[in-house]
Design an enzyme around this catalytic site. Structure first.
Site, PDB file in Angstrom:
ATOM      1  N   SER A   1      -5.301   7.825  -9.272  1.00  0.00           N
ATOM      2  CA  SER A   1      -4.772   7.086  -8.047  1.00  0.00           C
ATOM      3  C   SER A   1      -3.881   6.464  -8.527  1.00  0.00           C
ATOM      4  O   SER A   1      -2.580   7.242  -9.029  1.00  0.00           O
ATOM      5  CB  SER A   1      -5.757   6.165  -7.618  1.00  0.00           C
ATOM      6  OG  SER A   1      -5.504   5.266  -6.449  1.00  0.00           O
TER       7      SER A   1
ATOM      8  N   LYS B 134      -3.897   7.025  -1.151  1.00  0.00           N
ATOM      9  CA  LYS B 134      -4.497   6.624  -2.202  1.00  0.00           C
ATOM     10  C   LYS B 134      -5.613   5.724  -1.653  1.00  0.00           C
ATOM     11  O   LYS B 134      -6.616   5.812  -2.466  1.00  0.00           O
ATOM     12  CB  LYS B 134      -3.570   5.951  -3.021  1.00  0.00           C
ATOM     13  CG  LYS B 134      -2.413   6.765  -3.717  1.00  0.00           C
ATOM     14  CD  LYS B 134      -2.913   7.797  -4.715  1.00  0.00           C
ATOM     15  CE  LYS B 134      -1.824   8.696  -5.508  1.00  0.00           C
ATOM     16  NZ  LYS B 134      -2.490   9.950  -6.144  1.00  0.00           N
TER      17      LYS B 134
ATOM     18  N   TYR C 281       1.606   6.944   1.773  1.00  0.00           N
ATOM     19  CA  TYR C 281       1.307   7.127   0.298  1.00  0.00           C
ATOM     20  C   TYR C 281       0.000   6.127   0.251  1.00  0.00           C
ATOM     21  O   TYR C 281      -1.056   6.672  -0.434  1.00  0.00           O
ATOM     22  CB  TYR C 281       2.369   6.501  -0.623  1.00  0.00           C
ATOM     23  CG  TYR C 281       1.914   6.652  -1.885  1.00  0.00           C
ATOM     24  CD1 TYR C 281       1.995   7.963  -2.544  1.00  0.00           C
ATOM     25  CD2 TYR C 281       1.561   5.516  -2.556  1.00  0.00           C
ATOM     26  CE1 TYR C 281       1.648   7.970  -4.199  1.00  0.00           C
ATOM     27  CE2 TYR C 281       1.268   5.601  -4.056  1.00  0.00           C
ATOM     28  CZ  TYR C 281       1.402   6.777  -4.617  1.00  0.00           C
ATOM     29  OH  TYR C 281       0.779   6.958  -6.159  1.00  0.00           O
TER      30      TYR C 281
END
Length: 283
Positions: free
Chosen positions: A140, A158, A154
């Site tokens: 991560s 994550k 993004y």
């Protein structure tokens, strides 16, 4: 914490192994005497390691944005023998305001950061359960806990990976399968070259988005403090621990940013305690 006594030679499956943290993890595992199946986008990317380590390194070409390819490569790897450690490492970031992102950019970002790791994790759960255990390492980032402008897609990937992993870790712990989220901060991995920028619009040039975008466009990574070799060594050591952490914050910048974010969220939550209770049916 004492290391667990695993079998002498373990088999790793590492995505995004051509550079950065993925390559460092691959090299560390090979130097330790383990076997690695490494996925790359260019077949020649690991030729030097193949010359050094021979058949202890298998290289697969894989585009994580193509689900059929993921299924085929994972299936071929499993048919070749048991896998002890899976590392979902491959990734990149779309940079820009959410309004500027195309539907294709958003889809590809989520495919690579979330859907592909979900599929890979799922594919390895049954064989790991049947063999009595295994390790799944999800790479991560500080961006899995903290959000900034320019990285909305993004963060979606994550943060989604973090929620998925926390849930699955509780489902399979009884089978000896351990999942760990690795959250590096700014690391000298060449990640700047894996940024996909949106087409900038005037409305976002001078607000919160613009300065971050320009900083990323000019940053060469020399100010990043994270050492990918040291991160790889810590991750490797964690795979030997009998009770590894669910989350592994690596880098002082990660620790400080996550600590501040969690403190802010907790403060906001506490302030809503009476409001939260107010929506219940009256006794």
């Amino acid at each position: 914490m004492p290391p667990v006594q695993d079998k002498a030679v373990r088999h790793w499956f590492v995505t995004g192994a051509s550079g950065g943290l993925g390559r460092h993890l691959t090299e560390h595992a090979l130097r330790s005497g383990d076997r690695v199946t490494a996925t790359v986008r260019r077949p020649s990317a690991l030729d030097d390691l193949r010359r050094t380590y021979g058949d202890r390194l298998s290289v697969e070409v894989l585009d994580l944005a193509r689900p059929d390819d993921v299924e085929e490569v994972v299936g071929r790897t499993l048919r070749a023998g048991p896998v002890d450690i899976v590392v979902n490492n491959a990734g990149y970031a779309v940079v820009g305001a959410a309004e500027e992102m195309t539907a294709e950019q958003i889809r590809d970002q989520i495919e690579v950061l979330l859907l592909a790791p979900m599929m890979i994790t799922r594919a390895f759960l049954k064989p790991m359960r049947e063999q009595g255990g295994g390790r799944i390492i999800q790479i991560s980032s500080v961006g899995g806990q903290v959000g900034i402008p320019t990285h909305s897609a993004y963060h979606a990937g994550k943060w989604g990976l973090e929620g998925f992993t926390e849930s699955v870790s509780r489902e399979v712990r009884d089978f000896g399968i351990h999942l760990t989220l690795v959250e590096p901060g700014a690391t000298r991995t060449g990640f700047a070259s894996a940024l996909d920028y949106t087409t900038e619009t005037a409305a976002y040039r001078d607000n919160a988005v613009g300065p971050i975008r320009r900083h990323l466009e000019t940053a060469d990574g020399s100010a990043f403090t994270g050492d990918p070799a040291r991160i790889a060594a810590v991750v490797h050591d964690t795979t030997r621990h009998p009770d590894p952490p669910l989350r592994l914050a690596l880098g002082s910048d990660t620790y400080d940013a996550v600590h501040a974010a969690l403190t802010e969220r907790l403060t906001a939550l506490v302030s809503q305690k009476d409001l939260a209770a107010s929506v219940a049916f009256s006794p």
